[in-house]
Enzyme design. Structure first.
Site, PDB file in Angstrom:
ATOM      1  N   GLY A  20       0.795  -1.196  -0.111  1.00 33.06           N
ATOM      2  CA  GLY A  20      -0.066   0.243  -0.071  1.00 33.06           C
ATOM      3  C   GLY A  20       0.891   1.343   0.094  1.00 33.06           C
ATOM      4  O   GLY A  20       0.502   2.146   0.800  1.00 33.06           O
ATOM      5  N   GLY A  25      -1.120   7.628   0.467  1.00 31.01           N
ATOM      6  CA  GLY A  25      -1.158   7.825   1.659  1.00 31.01           C
ATOM      7  C   GLY A  25       0.073   7.714   2.430  1.00 31.01           C
ATOM      8  O   GLY A  25       1.033   8.211   2.187  1.00 31.01           O
ATOM      9  N   GLY A  30       1.915   5.116   3.207  1.00 33.60           N
ATOM     10  CA  GLY A  30       2.824   4.355   2.719  1.00 33.60           C
ATOM     11  C   GLY A  30       3.916   4.723   1.603  1.00 33.60           C
ATOM     12  O   GLY A  30       4.937   4.719   1.649  1.00 33.60           O
ATOM     13  N   SER A  51      -4.362   0.246  14.138  1.00 33.61           N
ATOM     14  CA  SER A  51      -5.196   1.510  14.325  1.00 33.61           C
ATOM     15  C   SER A  51      -5.421   1.348  15.788  1.00 33.61           C
ATOM     16  O   SER A  51      -5.630   0.324  16.500  1.00 33.61           O
ATOM     17  CB  SER A  51      -6.331   1.441  13.527  1.00 33.61           C
ATOM     18  OG  SER A  51      -7.099   2.711  13.703  1.00 33.61           O
ATOM     19  N   TYR A  53     -13.676  -2.690  10.102  1.00 34.40           N
ATOM     20  CA  TYR A  53     -12.311  -1.990   9.920  1.00 34.40           C
ATOM     21  C   TYR A  53     -11.729  -2.192  11.527  1.00 34.40           C
ATOM     22  O   TYR A  53     -10.471  -2.833  11.206  1.00 34.40           O
ATOM     23  CB  TYR A  53     -12.465  -0.593   9.669  1.00 34.40           C
ATOM     24  CG  TYR A  53     -10.981   0.216   9.861  1.00 34.40           C
ATOM     25  CD1 TYR A  53     -10.398   0.303   8.646  1.00 34.40           C
ATOM     26  CD2 TYR A  53     -10.822   1.059  10.962  1.00 34.40           C
ATOM     27  CE1 TYR A  53      -8.963   0.904   8.861  1.00 34.40           C
ATOM     28  CE2 TYR A  53      -9.597   1.588  10.816  1.00 34.40           C
ATOM     29  CZ  TYR A  53      -8.535   1.490   9.845  1.00 34.40           C
ATOM     30  OH  TYR A  53      -7.472   2.397   9.947  1.00 34.40           O
TER      31      TYR A  53
HETATM   32  N1  LIG Z   1      -5.393   7.351   7.608  1.00 35.22           N
HETATM   33  C1  LIG Z   1      -5.418   7.349   9.021  1.00 35.22           C
HETATM   34  O1  LIG Z   1      -5.778   8.324   9.681  1.00 35.22           O
HETATM   35  C2  LIG Z   1      -5.070   6.022   9.599  1.00 35.22           C
HETATM   36  C3  LIG Z   1      -5.228   5.701  11.018  1.00 35.22           C
HETATM   37  C4  LIG Z   1      -4.839   4.600  11.547  1.00 35.22           C
HETATM   38  C5  LIG Z   1      -4.445   3.563  10.699  1.00 35.22           C
HETATM   39  N2  LIG Z   1      -4.315   3.958   9.531  1.00 35.22           N
HETATM   40  C6  LIG Z   1      -3.866   2.813   8.656  1.00 35.22           C
HETATM   41  O2  LIG Z   1      -2.735   3.105   7.920  1.00 35.22           O
HETATM   42  C7  LIG Z   1      -2.603   2.298   6.636  1.00 35.22           C
HETATM   43  C8  LIG Z   1      -2.420   3.281   5.404  1.00 35.22           C
HETATM   44  O3  LIG Z   1      -3.848   3.971   5.264  1.00 35.22           O
HETATM   45  P1  LIG Z   1      -3.674   5.456   4.424  1.00 35.22           P
HETATM   46  O4  LIG Z   1      -4.490   6.233   5.451  1.00 35.22           O
HETATM   47  O5  LIG Z   1      -2.576   5.580   4.203  1.00 35.22           O
HETATM   48  O6  LIG Z   1      -4.871   4.852   3.291  1.00 35.22           O
HETATM   49  P2  LIG Z   1      -4.883   5.281   1.739  1.00 35.22           P
HETATM   50  O7  LIG Z   1      -4.302   6.716   1.494  1.00 35.22           O
HETATM   51  O8  LIG Z   1      -5.946   5.092   1.424  1.00 35.22           O
HETATM   52  O9  LIG Z   1      -3.795   4.242   1.046  1.00 35.22           O
HETATM   53  C9  LIG Z   1      -4.050   2.861   0.950  1.00 35.22           C
HETATM   54  C10 LIG Z   1      -3.134   2.036   0.353  1.00 35.22           C
HETATM   55  O10 LIG Z   1      -3.484   0.593   0.362  1.00 35.22           O
HETATM   56  C11 LIG Z   1      -3.622   0.092  -0.615  1.00 35.22           C
HETATM   57  N3  LIG Z   1      -4.745  -0.613  -1.169  1.00 35.22           N
HETATM   58  C12 LIG Z   1      -6.010  -0.725  -0.638  1.00 35.22           C
HETATM   59  N4  LIG Z   1      -6.726  -1.595  -1.075  1.00 35.22           N
HETATM   60  C13 LIG Z   1      -5.996  -2.431  -1.486  1.00 35.22           C
HETATM   61  C14 LIG Z   1      -6.296  -3.921  -2.288  1.00 35.22           C
HETATM   62  N5  LIG Z   1      -7.222  -4.478  -2.345  1.00 35.22           N
HETATM   63  N6  LIG Z   1      -5.026  -4.340  -2.647  1.00 35.22           N
HETATM   64  C15 LIG Z   1      -3.742  -3.834  -2.753  1.00 35.22           C
HETATM   65  N7  LIG Z   1      -3.336  -2.656  -2.135  1.00 35.22           N
HETATM   66  C16 LIG Z   1      -4.723  -1.887  -1.418  1.00 35.22           C
HETATM   67  C17 LIG Z   1      -3.745   1.509  -1.735  1.00 35.22           C
HETATM   68  O11 LIG Z   1      -3.377   0.867  -2.963  1.00 35.22           O
HETATM   69  P3  LIG Z   1      -4.130   1.926  -4.400  1.00 35.22           P
HETATM   70  O12 LIG Z   1      -3.358   2.842  -4.914  1.00 35.22           O
HETATM   71  O13 LIG Z   1      -4.085   0.572  -5.284  1.00 35.22           O
HETATM   72  O14 LIG Z   1      -5.643   1.937  -3.997  1.00 35.22           O
HETATM   73  C18 LIG Z   1      -2.947   2.316  -1.100  1.00 35.22           C
HETATM   74  O15 LIG Z   1      -1.613   2.321  -1.631  1.00 35.22           O
HETATM   75  C19 LIG Z   1      -3.771   1.408   6.685  1.00 35.22           C
HETATM   76  O16 LIG Z   1      -3.321   0.298   7.146  1.00 35.22           O
HETATM   77  C20 LIG Z   1      -4.949   2.150   7.766  1.00 35.22           C
HETATM   78  O17 LIG Z   1      -5.693   1.442   8.310  1.00 35.22           O
HETATM   79  C21 LIG Z   1      -4.646   4.848   8.795  1.00 35.22           C
END
Ligand SMILES: NC(=O)c1ccc[n+]([C@@H]2O[C@H](COP(=O)([O-])OP(=O)(O)OC[C@H]3O[C@@H](n4cnc5c(N)ncnc54)[C@H](OP(=O)(O)O)[C@@H]3O)[C@@H](O)[C@H]2O)c1
Length: 275
Positions: free
Chosen positions: A12, A16, A18, A144, A167
């Site tokens: 990922g 975001g 990542g 999370s 989630y």
């Molecule tokens: N945002 C927050 O505030 C927050 C808080 C706590 C924890 N987290 C955790 O942090 C991590 C990253 O979250 P983020 O906020 O950076 O999310 P994000 O911006 O939505 O990015 C998600 C990433 O995961 C990939 N992904 C989603 N579905 C997928 C699938 N079916 N197969 C392969 N890749 C997939 C996406 O790839 P594509 O480019 O292909 O869509 C993207 O690279 C997650 O595990 C999330 O639960 C986030």
């Protein structure tokens, strides 16, 4: 941990937090294996990393809602690389991506459980031989603070579904797996920790949930990088961090019987030996 000469896989990383972490690690000298579903987004990231002075990342395309594609991702990484120093299991979907209705994976499992937890469980197990051969090495599970206990009578949430519960269940599953795996990895030189990076970072999943962001990807990214590179966590394993600090997870995470049930179910669903 110095990043020069190290190889890091981060799932990922096309978006975001990542994406931020991949860029930081690549510019610190690591060979970064980036992953996502979208080749165009990966290309843009590759160009950005090169412009910032990092080496060219290697892109792996796989939809983690399919266990077959997850297996192919593991096969490709194992075939292409002689070492793996860090595996960051970061890919995920939020509570509301693609709407509020219950969705299932290619294998018929509840989608958040499949993408956020089960694929990382499978990847970690498949990559363990390479991580062990590269020890000292680290696994970081991006979980999370949003955590909901698993109802073992309805893990796939066929009754009373809502996205937040799905989630949060998937995120607690990652934390339970972290504790369990750390036990199994004692003495191997491979550590595994999980974390809440930051609350409501400004990312796609947060915006998809209609939530006003409260923190930046840099804040969450630094918390992930702490577990990847920090000297203070070198001998720490099986822990949950809230940002930079060690924290307590939901009570179910410390229930050995619940972890055993989750492990048995996960081995069965992924077809890994030991079920
Ligand atoms: N945002 C927050 O505030 C927050 C808080 C706590 C924890 N987290 C955790 O942090 C991590 C990253 O979250 P983020 O906020 O950076 O999310 P994000 O911006 O939505 O990015 C998600 C990433 O995961 C990939 N992904 C989603 N579905 C997928 C699938 N079916 N197969 C392969 N890749 C997939 C996406 O790839 P594509 O480019 O292909 O869509 C993207 O690279 C997650 O595990 C999330 O639960 C986030």
């Amino acid at each position: 941990m110095k990043m020069d000469g190290k190889t890091v896989l981060i799932t990922g990383s096309t978006d975001g937090v990542g994406r931020y972490v991949a860029t930081q690690l690549a510019t610190a000298g690591a060979t970064v294996l980036i992953h996502g579903r979208d080749r165009a987004r990966a290309k843009t990231l590759s160009e950005e990393i090169k412009r910032a002075g990092g080496g060219e990342p290697v892109f792996y395309q796989a939809d983690l809602s399919s266990l077959a594609e997850t297996q192919q991702l593991a096969d490709a990484v194992l075939a292409d690389h002689r070492r793996l120093d860090v595996f960051i299991s970061n890919a995920g979907i939020g509570s509301q991506n693609d709407g509020p209705a219950r969705q299932t994976s290619a294998d018929g499992h509840e989608l958040r459980f499949a993408v956020n937890y089960l694929s990382g469980f499978l990847l970690a197990h498949r990559l363990l031989p390479l991580l062990k051969a590269s020890a000292p090495s680290r696994i970081v599970n991006v979980a999370s603070l949003g955590q909901h206990p698993i109802d073992f009578d309805d893990v796939m949430i066929t009754k009373g579904y809502n996205g937040s519960r799905a989630y949060a269940q998937s995120k607690l599953s990652q934390i339970m797996f972290t504790i369990d795996l750390a036990e199994a990895l004692k003495g191997s030189g491979v550590t595994v920790n999980s974390l809440h990076p930051a609350t409501y970072m400004n990312t796609t999943m947060v915006r998809a949930g209609g939530i006003t962001p409260m923190s930046t990807v840099e804040q969450g990214g630094e918390a992930i990088l702490h577990l990847v590179t920090g000297d203070d966590v070198v001998n720490k394993s099986g822990l949950f961090f809230n940002g930079m600090n060690e924290a307590k997870a939901n009570r179910q995470a410390y229930d050995a019987e619940a972890r055993k049930r989750l492990r048995a179910l996960s081995l069965e669903l992924t077809g890994l030996p030991g079920a």
